[in-house]
Design a protein around this motif. Structure first.
Motif, PDB file in Angstrom:
ATOM      1  N   THR A 185     -50.771 -65.470  -8.727  1.00  0.00           N
ATOM      2  CA  THR A 185     -50.975 -65.861  -7.319  1.00  0.00           C
ATOM      3  C   THR A 185     -50.532 -67.303  -7.078  1.00  0.00           C
ATOM      4  OG1 THR A 185     -53.261 -66.443  -7.819  1.00  0.00           O
ATOM      5  CG2 THR A 185     -52.882 -64.281  -6.839  1.00  0.00           C
ATOM      6  N   GLU A 186     -50.377 -68.075  -8.167  1.00  0.00           N
ATOM      7  CA  GLU A 186     -49.902 -69.450  -7.997  1.00  0.00           C
ATOM      8  C   GLU A 186     -48.384 -69.562  -8.118  1.00  0.00           C
ATOM      9  OE1 GLU A 186     -52.331 -71.213 -10.944  1.00  0.00           O
ATOM     10  OE2 GLU A 186     -54.065 -71.399  -9.598  1.00  0.00           O
ATOM     11  N   ASP A 187     -47.746 -68.469  -8.500  1.00  0.00           N
ATOM     12  CA  ASP A 187     -46.298 -68.474  -8.671  1.00  0.00           C
ATOM     13  C   ASP A 187     -45.611 -68.585  -7.303  1.00  0.00           C
ATOM     14  OD1 ASP A 187     -44.087 -67.130 -10.909  1.00  0.00           O
ATOM     15  OD2 ASP A 187     -43.576 -67.102  -8.776  1.00  0.00           O
ATOM     16  N   PRO A 188     -44.712 -69.556  -7.148  1.00  0.00           N
ATOM     17  CA  PRO A 188     -44.072 -69.731  -5.829  1.00  0.00           C
ATOM     18  C   PRO A 188     -43.308 -68.478  -5.380  1.00  0.00           C
ATOM     19  CG  PRO A 188     -43.415 -71.487  -7.355  1.00  0.00           C
ATOM     20  CD  PRO A 188     -44.262 -70.554  -8.132  1.00  0.00           C
ATOM     21  N   GLY A 189     -42.681 -67.805  -6.335  1.00  0.00           N
ATOM     22  CA  GLY A 189     -41.942 -66.590  -5.997  1.00  0.00           C
ATOM     23  C   GLY A 189     -42.864 -65.521  -5.433  1.00  0.00           C
ATOM     24  N   PHE A 190     -44.026 -65.364  -6.083  1.00  0.00           N
ATOM     25  CA  PHE A 190     -45.008 -64.390  -5.629  1.00  0.00           C
ATOM     26  C   PHE A 190     -45.522 -64.754  -4.236  1.00  0.00           C
ATOM     27  CE2 PHE A 190     -49.439 -62.955  -5.239  1.00  0.00           C
ATOM     28  CZ  PHE A 190     -49.301 -61.599  -5.499  1.00  0.00           C
ATOM     29  N   ARG A 191     -45.822 -66.055  -4.034  1.00  0.00           N
ATOM     30  CA  ARG A 191     -46.351 -66.498  -2.743  1.00  0.00           C
ATOM     31  C   ARG A 191     -45.339 -66.256  -1.629  1.00  0.00           C
ATOM     32  NH1 ARG A 191     -51.159 -69.470  -3.936  1.00  0.00           N
ATOM     33  NH2 ARG A 191     -51.462 -69.860  -1.721  1.00  0.00           N
ATOM     34  N   LYS A 192     -44.056 -66.438  -1.962  1.00  0.00           N
ATOM     35  CA  LYS A 192     -43.036 -66.205  -0.943  1.00  0.00           C
ATOM     36  C   LYS A 192     -42.945 -64.712  -0.615  1.00  0.00           C
ATOM     37  CE  LYS A 192     -38.369 -66.777   0.557  1.00  0.00           C
ATOM     38  NZ  LYS A 192     -38.211 -65.351   0.875  1.00  0.00           N
ATOM     39  N   ALA A 193     -42.965 -63.885  -1.665  1.00  0.00           N
ATOM     40  CA  ALA A 193     -42.901 -62.434  -1.441  1.00  0.00           C
ATOM     41  C   ALA A 193     -44.077 -61.979  -0.578  1.00  0.00           C
ATOM     42  CB  ALA A 193     -42.905 -61.705  -2.778  1.00  0.00           C
TER      43      ALA A 193
END
Lengths: 325, 498, 163
Positions: A278-286
């Motif tokens: 949940t802290e991964d920027p890629g995940f947050r963008k998705a």
């Protein structure tokens, strides 16, 4: 004859050995983890789980494999997880959905959603947003309430399903505002959204991930959010409390759970992995692209939160006197 | 960007070797999996969906999905014609005359005309999509609950035309279908019906389980009655290609089917199945030999198959222009796009023109590929009928059982499958036609749900069905057809008695 | 027409009445202007009972007019006296095998149940020799594994008996 029997025995042995072989050996996780989504593919829970699946291998040495087990409004798939081995290799994605927090207050369940599952982590909350078509005469909740009171006519409202999070929030709002809200249940959020987009009903409710395309296209106008606080994916839309109506629900909560009895260190490992994701920027963008706010909570906090949400829903259902007979 | 330059741009993307390859793989995979009994298009797409996750480019992923979608639709028609196993509601109509043709040794002609009809209709559908998508997108939204009710009512009437000789038996099948559809959760009251405390019944029966049971297993059980070893359909494969006469006969049926399918297919939630029904009823009506329908009339395959495929092209319109997925298969393509970070909808053409035009261009290519892939395969598929019953029958049972199981992952559905198989066997014994049963099963929730929703909206006034113009026109059509049929029967009656 | 048809018609009438009774008793009917969960099932039950009665009546009428047999295709041939008794020697084991397959599927896992099903089918339905039986059974189980588990990654049960 003898040959076939021998072959059969060999087959039996072979299939019996598969799980044993893969279980022996080193620390958790030593084989792929199955994530059960108790809803069909393409739904909001499925999308969320698939997005986690995509980022999972970045933070864990064994992959996460998402499977859909729809049926019984989510009960069938969840029951499957409840009855599975508590070894951390079978997880439930979507913990906190309607059949976990609303349904137990309305009907008998084959398991106890709070006691038979261990919360691992909360990932997101899908709030209930009240919207109207862009051609509607209502520009705010105030307009709508004033119109309904003056004309004495009911407000027809598209909701995804009877006694779901959206239906409850809108019924509660009607009661608090002192107007007649007729909720028209459809077979799921997509159908309800389509009918509202065609202007067949006056207002509607839905989760941001279902309706945001229409809001951005100018086909829907958001009026209010039925959460205690504003929804991070719709920061400009006021809550019903801000507008002076004491109505707040928890919408549909999306978390991860494991069967009760799963070892503590396994739950901690899973929760930690999910936190990193949940802290991964890629995940947050998705997630932002899908209009799902990231609202992580660890096992203990999430457990407390779910108890509170279930109690709140029970109180709301009692107050509105809703029954499914 | 204009349509023309957009298309050029799209083709320049779709024609790159990688994308061309994936369009081919998609069509091949879709056909190969869709042709397995027990796996309809929706299940095929669901199973192959994860394959798209591994592809990083959204355009390539969606090209693969579109190929799978088209392929699975064609694969589904193949099983309908050869083995009487409809994988989705819209193929039920194809089964009726397609399977009869296969039994008469004309499987090749049926498959060939289905392939050609699908190609013509699919391509015309994409052309319509290219030229008019934004203009007719609003049509999809104009169907609210009262309009859906009237449309489904017309669909139900069309389903009676499939009932064969006895109208009473046809109506009994309709009633049974409506009843089976009401098992499980009633979305409007939230009450569970006819579940008798069985948790697996709460979600109701699945279409594939029902159709595979009454059609496929019912057929196999009937075949088991004879003490002799039999073939499942016929070992006569006959001429593989459609004859010139077949082509002349079905030419207009393909054209009419394409038009009906394109427009009715835009309507979300049931457009495809109703368009195939309407096409079948229309062909039967305009035919010079309506008595051949139900006995293996090639127009009865060509029309509905074309309608079905034009509908599958036009069902992309609400998705690409409004962000509304019209059926289960399209919903999965929607999900695949979302995961790739592309939101289908009104902004797609501006935000991701390469995706929008790439998809449209690849749909043209996909249709050509399907034709190239399937025409030579017609002969091979038809050879499938040569597989001995002793192997084909149990293998079909295994496939349908695993197919039913995979939908919800519960063994209960295999029991349902067996139950429906026995029911289908009984229906064959008593000379019932199972087509109207499964179609009523699909239309039932539409009729009941939209009627109750309409009445909720109108506060209990039935006027809502005639004050809405589209709904009124459809109700008028319904009344006209019923009265017309009643007149025909009234005039016929004295003749029968003498 | 024959007795089978008449018994079936009577069964449809009884079934329709049962459905209507269930809908009235366990579900809310609502009114015509506000139909509830039981409305459609009740109406369908009543319709089934009526249609069953019509069918029943029609079977008498067609008996009085024997010519009608020719337009009904093969229906006329089936007389109660010489109605062909279906041969159960293959049908019965076939049906039982499918039921057994459903029962075994989650318990013994898909592989074992597939092998047993195919062995049973070749042996009891088709009466094949052991060699052909075992070859077909093993090949089909292998094909199922390759296709569904290996290629399509369907989550099939490995059997509760073994875990």
């Amino acid at each position: 004859m003898k040959k076939t029997v021998a072959v059969l025995v060999a087959m039996l042995l072979a299939s019996a050995m598969f799980p044993v072989a893969s279980m022996a050996g080193d620390a958790y996780p030593s084989k792929p983890i199955t994530g059960v989504v108790p809803f069909g593919p393409g739904g909001s829970t499925d999308l969320l789980a698939r997005t986690v699946e995509k980022f999972w291998t970045k933070y864990s040495k064994e992959p996460l494999v998402i499977v859909n087990k729809p049926g019984g409004g989510g009960v069938v798939g969840t029951e499957g997880v409840v009855r599975s081995k508590p070894d951390g290799y079978t997880l439930y994605f979507g913990y906190g959905s309607g059949h976990d927090v609303v349904m137990p207050s309305l009907q008998k369940m084959p398991y106890d959603p709070l006691k038979d599952l261990v919360p691992v982590a909360r990932l997101s909350i899908h709030s209930v947003v009240i919207v109207t078509g862009a051609n509607s005469q209502f520009h705010s909740i105030k307009d709508m309430v004033a119109w309904a009171k003056k004309e004495g006519k009911p407000i027809t409202t598209a909701v995804s399903v009877k006694a779901g999070a959206v239906d409850l929030a809108l019924t509660a709002f009607g009661k608090a505002a002192g107007i007649k809200i007729v909720t028209v249940p459809f077979s799921g959020g997509a159908e309800a959204t389509t009918a509202l987009a065609g202007g067949h009903l006056m207002i509607g409710g839905g989760h941001p991930c279902e309706i945001m395309t229409h809001i951005k296209a100018g086909r829907f106008r958001p009026l209010a959010v039925a959460l205690p606080q504003r929804d991070p994916s719709l920061p400009d839309v006021p809550t019903l409390r801000e507008l002076g109506f004491d109505v707040a629900t928890w919408g549909s909560i999306k978390g991860v759970a494991a069967p009760v009895g799963t070892p503590k260190e396994v739950v901690a490992y899973l929760g930690g992995t999910l936190k990193k994701i949940t802290e991964d920027p890629g995940f947050r963008k998705a997630m932002a692209d899908m209009n799902m706010p990231v609202m992580y909570e660890g096992s203990a906090d999430f457990g407390k939160f779910l108890k509170q949400a279930t109690a709140d829903y029970l109180a709301l259902i009692r107050k509105l006197n809703i029954t499914i007979n | 960007m204009g349509i023309f330059s957009g298309l050029i741009n799209g083709f320049s993307i779709a024609l790159t070797p990688v994308n061309l390859l994936f369009a081919f793989i998609g069509a091949l995979l879709g056909t190969a999996v869709g042709v397995l009994p027990g796996l309809g298009p929706a299940a095929t797409i669901a199973l192959l969906l994860p394959a798209t996750y591994a592809i990083s480019s959204p355009v390539t992923a969606i090209i693969l999905m579109a190929g799978i979608f088209y392929g699975s639709m064609y694969g589904g028609s193949t099983t309908s014609i050869l083995l009487n196993l409809p994988g989705e509601a819209a193929s039920v109509v194809t089964c009726i005359d397609g399977y009869k043709m296969a039994q008469k040794g004309r499987a090749g002609a049926a498959l060939g005309i289905a392939a050609i009809g699908s190609f013509v209709a699919g391509t015309a559908g994409v052309l319509g999509l290219t030229l008019f998508a934004p203009k007719i997108a609003g049509f999809a939204l104009s169907f609210g609950p009262p309009e859906m009710f009237s449309l489904a009512l017309v669909g139900l009437l069309m389903a009676v035309t499939l009932s064969g000789a006895s109208v009473i038996k046809g109506l009994i099948m309709l009633a049974m279908g409506l009843l089976l559809a009401s098992v499980g959760l009633d979305p409007i009251s939230g009450k569970t019906r006819f579940s008798f405390g069985v948790i697996e019944l709460q979600s109701g029966f699945d279409f594939v389980t029902l159709a595979m049971g009454v059609f496929g297993l019912g057929e196999i059980f009937t075949g088991l009655e004879s003490v002799m070893k039999t073939e499942i359909v016929t070992t006569k494969v006959g001429q593989v290609w459609p004859t010139v006469k077949d082509w002349v006969d079905s030419r207009m049926a393909i054209l009419r089917g394409t038009l009906i399918g394109f427009f009715v297919g835009i309507i979300p939630g049931g457009g495809a199945v109703i368009s195939s029904l309407v096409s079948y009823a229309l062909e039967k009506k305009v035919s010079k030999h309506p008595e051949e329908f139900g006995q293996g009339a090639i127009e009865g395959v060509a029309g509905p198959e074309s309608a079905n495929n034009a509908a599958s092209s036009s069902s992309f319109i609400p998705l690409l222009t409004l962000g509304i997925p019209g059926n289960a298969s399209i919903a999965m393509i929607f999900a695949a796009l979302l995961i790739k970070g592309v939101t289908p909808g009104p902004f797609l053409i501006q935000e991701h023109p390469e995706v929008f035009w790439g998809v449209i261009a690849s749909m043209y290519i996909g249709n050509v590929m399907l034709l190239v892939l399937n025409l030579p395969m017609v002969g091979i598929w038809a050879q499938l009928l040569r597989v001995p019953f002793g192997i084909l029958a149990p293998v079909i049972i295994l496939f349908t059982a695993i197919g039913s199981y995979s939908i919800q992952g519960q063994a209960f559905d295999i029991y349902s499958l067996v139950g429906f198989g026995l029911f289908g066997y009984l229906l064959r014994k008593l000379k019932f036609e199972p087509g109207p049963l499964v179609l009523a099963f699909v239309l039932g929730p539409m009729i009941e749900g939209s009627m109750r929703r309409s009445l909720l909206m109108s506060g209990g006034s039935f006027l809502i069905f005639v004050t809405h113009p589209i709904s009124m026109a459809l109700i008028g059509l319904f009344a006209f057809l019923v009265l017309g049929q009643a007149l025909v029967m009234f005039r016929k009656k004295p003749a029968v008695q003498t | 027409m024959n007795r089978t048809e008449r018994i079936s018609a009577a069964a449809v009438v009884v079934f329709g009445i049962l459905v209507a009774a269930y809908s009235r008793h366990y579900l809310k009917l609502g009114f015509l202007i506000s139909p509830d969960a039981g409305f459609l099932p009740f109406a369908v039950g009543v319709a089934l009972a009526g249609l069953g009665a019509l069918w029943f009546a029609a079977s008498f009428r067609s008996e009085a007019v024997p010519e009608s047999g020719k337009e009904g295709g093969g229906a006329g041939e089936a007389d109660p006296a010489d109605a062909p008794v279906p041969a159960l020697s293959r049908l019965l084991p076939g049906i039982l095998l499918v039921i057994a397959y459903a029962w075994l599927f989650e318990r013994a896992g898909y592989l074992v149940s597939t092998v047993l099903f195919m062995v049973g089918w070749q042996k009891f339905v088709e009466r094949e020799g052991w060699l052909k039986t075992s070859v077909i059974a093993l090949l089909s189980a292998a094909a199922m594994y390759a296709l569904f588990v290996h290629f399509l990654k369907v989550d099939l049960p490995t059997g509760t008996w073994f875990s």
